[in-house]
Design a protein around this motif. Structure first.
Motif, short mmCIF file in Angstrom:
data_model
loop_
_atom_site.label_atom_id
_atom_site.label_comp_id
_atom_site.label_asym_id
_atom_site.label_seq_id
_atom_site.Cartn_x
_atom_site.Cartn_y
_atom_site.Cartn_z
N PHE A 222 0.85 -1.19 0.00
CA PHE A 222 0.00 0.00 0.00
C PHE A 222 0.88 1.24 0.00
CE2 PHE A 222 -2.11 3.37 2.49
CZ PHE A 222 -3.18 3.64 1.64
N PRO A 223 0.76 2.10 -1.02
CA PRO A 223 1.54 3.34 -1.04
C PRO A 223 0.85 4.43 -0.21
CG PRO A 223 0.31 3.11 -3.09
CD PRO A 223 0.02 1.88 -2.28
N VAL A 224 1.55 4.90 0.79
CA VAL A 224 0.98 5.98 1.61
C VAL A 224 1.00 7.27 0.79
CG1 VAL A 224 1.21 7.31 3.74
CG2 VAL A 224 1.82 4.87 3.71
N PRO A 225 -0.12 7.94 0.64
CA PRO A 225 -0.15 9.17 -0.17
C PRO A 225 0.85 10.21 0.33
CG PRO A 225 -2.37 8.43 0.33
CD PRO A 225 -1.46 7.59 1.16
N LYS A 226 1.46 10.91 -0.60
CA LYS A 226 2.44 11.93 -0.25
C LYS A 226 1.82 13.04 0.58
CE LYS A 226 5.97 14.85 -2.45
NZ LYS A 226 6.57 15.25 -3.76
N GLU A 227 0.54 13.31 0.34
CA GLU A 227 -0.13 14.40 1.05
C GLU A 227 -0.72 13.98 2.39
OE1 GLU A 227 -2.98 12.49 -1.89
OE2 GLU A 227 -0.89 13.17 -1.84
N GLN A 228 -0.50 12.70 2.79
CA GLN A 228 -1.04 12.24 4.06
C GLN A 228 -0.37 13.00 5.21
OE1 GLN A 228 -3.39 9.63 4.06
NE2 GLN A 228 -3.78 10.11 6.19
N LEU A 229 -1.17 13.53 6.12
CA LEU A 229 -0.65 14.35 7.21
C LEU A 229 0.02 13.51 8.28
CD1 LEU A 229 -3.61 16.87 7.67
CD2 LEU A 229 -1.46 17.21 6.40
N VAL A 230 1.17 14.00 8.75
CA VAL A 230 1.84 13.36 9.87
C VAL A 230 0.94 13.49 11.10
CG1 VAL A 230 3.83 13.47 11.43
CG2 VAL A 230 4.15 13.76 8.95
N GLY A 231 0.82 12.41 11.85
CA GLY A 231 -0.04 12.42 13.02
C GLY A 231 -1.43 11.86 12.76
N SER A 232 -1.77 11.69 11.49
CA SER A 232 -3.07 11.12 11.15
C SER A 232 -2.97 9.60 11.11
CB SER A 232 -3.54 11.65 9.80
OG SER A 232 -2.68 11.20 8.76
N THR A 233 -4.07 8.96 10.87
CA THR A 233 -4.10 7.49 10.74
C THR A 233 -4.82 7.11 9.45
OG1 THR A 233 -6.15 7.32 12.00
CG2 THR A 233 -4.08 7.10 13.24
N ILE A 234 -4.46 5.98 8.93
CA ILE A 234 -5.18 5.39 7.81
C ILE A 234 -5.90 4.16 8.35
CG2 ILE A 234 -4.97 4.27 5.56
CD1 ILE A 234 -2.53 5.97 5.02
N ASP A 235 -7.21 4.26 8.42
CA ASP A 235 -8.03 3.20 9.00
C ASP A 235 -8.72 2.43 7.87
OD1 ASP A 235 -7.47 4.08 11.65
OD2 ASP A 235 -8.96 5.68 11.36
N ASN A 236 -8.68 1.13 7.97
CA ASN A 236 -9.39 0.32 6.98
C ASN A 236 -9.87 -0.99 7.59
OD1 ASN A 236 -6.78 -0.55 7.21
ND2 ASN A 236 -6.49 -0.99 5.05
N VAL A 237 -10.77 -1.64 6.85
CA VAL A 237 -11.40 -2.89 7.29
C VAL A 237 -11.28 -3.92 6.18
CG1 VAL A 237 -13.53 -3.97 8.09
CG2 VAL A 237 -13.06 -1.59 8.68
N VAL A 238 -10.93 -5.15 6.56
CA VAL A 238 -10.87 -6.25 5.60
C VAL A 238 -11.94 -7.26 6.01
CG1 VAL A 238 -9.06 -7.46 6.92
CG2 VAL A 238 -9.41 -7.97 4.49
N THR A 239 -12.61 -7.82 5.01
CA THR A 239 -13.74 -8.72 5.26
C THR A 239 -13.61 -9.98 4.42
OG1 THR A 239 -15.17 -6.80 5.65
CG2 THR A 239 -16.26 -8.90 5.25
N ALA A 240 -13.99 -11.11 5.03
CA ALA A 240 -14.01 -12.39 4.31
C ALA A 240 -15.25 -13.16 4.72
CB ALA A 240 -12.76 -13.21 4.61
N THR A 241 -15.80 -13.92 3.79
CA THR A 241 -16.99 -14.73 4.05
C THR A 241 -16.74 -16.17 3.62
OG1 THR A 241 -18.49 -12.85 3.77
CG2 THR A 241 -19.45 -15.04 3.56
N GLY A 242 -17.08 -17.10 4.52
CA GLY A 242 -16.97 -18.52 4.21
C GLY A 242 -18.34 -19.16 4.12
N THR A 243 -18.49 -20.12 3.22
CA THR A 243 -19.77 -20.79 3.01
C THR A 243 -19.59 -22.30 3.16
OG1 THR A 243 -20.41 -19.07 1.44
CG2 THR A 243 -21.73 -21.08 1.45
N SER A 244 -20.43 -22.93 3.99
CA SER A 244 -20.36 -24.38 4.18
C SER A 244 -21.04 -25.08 3.01
CB SER A 244 -21.05 -24.78 5.49
OG SER A 244 -22.46 -24.60 5.39
N ASP A 245 -20.90 -26.41 2.96
CA ASP A 245 -21.53 -27.18 1.89
C ASP A 245 -23.05 -27.08 1.95
OD1 ASP A 245 -19.04 -27.96 1.04
OD2 ASP A 245 -19.08 -29.90 2.06
N GLU A 246 -23.58 -26.75 3.14
CA GLU A 246 -25.04 -26.60 3.28
C GLU A 246 -25.51 -25.20 2.94
OE1 GLU A 246 -23.59 -30.03 5.09
OE2 GLU A 246 -23.04 -28.00 5.64
#
Length: 357
Positions: A222-246
């Motif tokens: 992930f390339p951190v944007p050049k304009e990203q402010l020092v002291g800030s945070t980059i927050d993100n969420v990753v999601t996965a879904t599993g499905t059983s045979d039923e």
């Protein structure tokens, strides 16, 4: 003289016919004279005995399930019934969960029978399931005997765990971090995992089928944007879904917060180490003019719909690093990189890239 014979016991068979009202037996004793001429016949004594036979009914039942119950599937209940008495019974089974089980049936003394009946198990019925079956037997002269059995089962659990970390743990603007993802099947049934999607990076992997206890690692830069402010945070969420045979689904998410820091003055920061570049230091008593070579800055090709981190990496490795490069690339050359993507989609990528030049 008198000789007392030890007591003997006799167990009445459960298969004794119902029309027998008395159990009769005969005991015989034979004595042979000692020291008498051979022509003297032995003497015999015999006694008959009759025992009134009391016919009693009896029944037993056991409730169980066949195999392991799975959410969204069918639970196969098994009921084992036995006639433990001396009279034929007409048997009826009633279960607290299933209601009436099958049709009434006859059981002769000593006979047993198994009945199986299925029931659907909902996707949300995750807790232990308990039920009681009652077996009722009725004789031809309307004597009634009952037995009951209670059993429980717990469905096989579904579980999915997802974690996300970054290397380095903090990063400076205009640097690159490596996000690491781990997904694990923590349940008791196999799961088919689709795309693992990060809200900043897009699709970061497709683990496919994971057996219980199996893990699948993934990674993305992930390339951190050049304009990203020092002291800030980059927050993100990753999601996965599993499905059983039923067809039952379970979803896992992982949240991550990347702290943005300034580059160190005394040496390279963790982010610089990852990039393999140490910032230069300069000492000058007078203003100094520094000349930098002109370098074309890569564009974020994942801004184009349908291009995720994996495809962007393929394009970069093929020398296509900017929107201009993509717009000028031929459909034929793109097809060689992505043979499974339709020509219409490749043409749309070129058009979208041209708009962003």
């Amino acid at each position: 003289s008198t000789f007392e014979i030890p007591n003997l016991s006799y167990q009445i068979p459960s298969t004794t016919k119902e029309d027998v009202s008395l159990l009769t037996s005969t005991v015989t004793a034979t004595g042979t004279p000692i020291g008498e001429p051979a022509e003297v016949d032995p003497v015999t004594a015999q006694v008959d005995h009759s025992l009134p036979f009391q016919r009693t009914p009896g029944i037993s039942v056991v409730r169980s399930i066949v195999g392991r119950a799975r959410l969204g599937g069918t639970v196969l209940h098994r009921f084992s019934v036995a006639n433990t008495g001396h009279l034929t019974l007409t048997v009826t089974l009633s279960d607290s969960v299933l209601g009436l089980v099958g049709a009434p049936f006859d059981l002769a003394p000593g006979e047993s029978q198994q009945i199986e009946q299925g029931a659907s198990l909902g996707a949300l019925e995750k807790d232990a399931q308990t039920g009681t079956v009652t077996a009722t037997g009725v004789t031809t002269d309307n004597q009634v005997v009952t037995d009951e059995h209670t059993s429980s089962f717990t469905p096989a659990a579904l579980g999915l765990e997802l974690t996300k970390t970054s290397i380095p743990a903090t990063a400076a603007p205009d640097t690159t971090v490596n996000y690491l993802f781990d997904i694990e099947n923590t349940g008791e049934v196999a799961l088919d995992i689709g795309d693992v999607v990060d809200d900043k990076l897009g699709v970061v992997g497709n683990p496919g089928r994971l057996e219980p206890g199996q893990k699948f690692p993934m990674g993305s830069f992930f390339p951190v944007p050049k304009e990203q402010l020092v002291g800030s945070t980059i927050d993100n969420v990753v999601t996965a879904t599993g499905t059983s045979d039923e067809g039952v689904q379970v979803t896992a998410t992982a949240n991550h917060s990347l702290q943005i820091v300034a580059l160190n003055d005394d040496g390279p920061s963790d982010a610089d180490v990852v990039l393999g570049v140490a910032p230069a230091t300069f000492e000058a008593s007078e203003p100094t003019t520094l000349a930098f070579a002109s370098v074309e800055t890569p564009d974020d090709l994942t801004e184009i719909s349908g291009i995720g981190p994996a495809r962007a990496k393929q394009l970069t490795e093929a020398g296509i690093t900017t929107f201009s490069d993509l717009a000028e690339a031929s459909v034929e050359s793109l097809r060689e990189l992505f043979p499974s993507v339709k020509d219409e989609t490749l043409s749309q990528w070129k058009a979208d890239a041209a708009e962003r030049q």
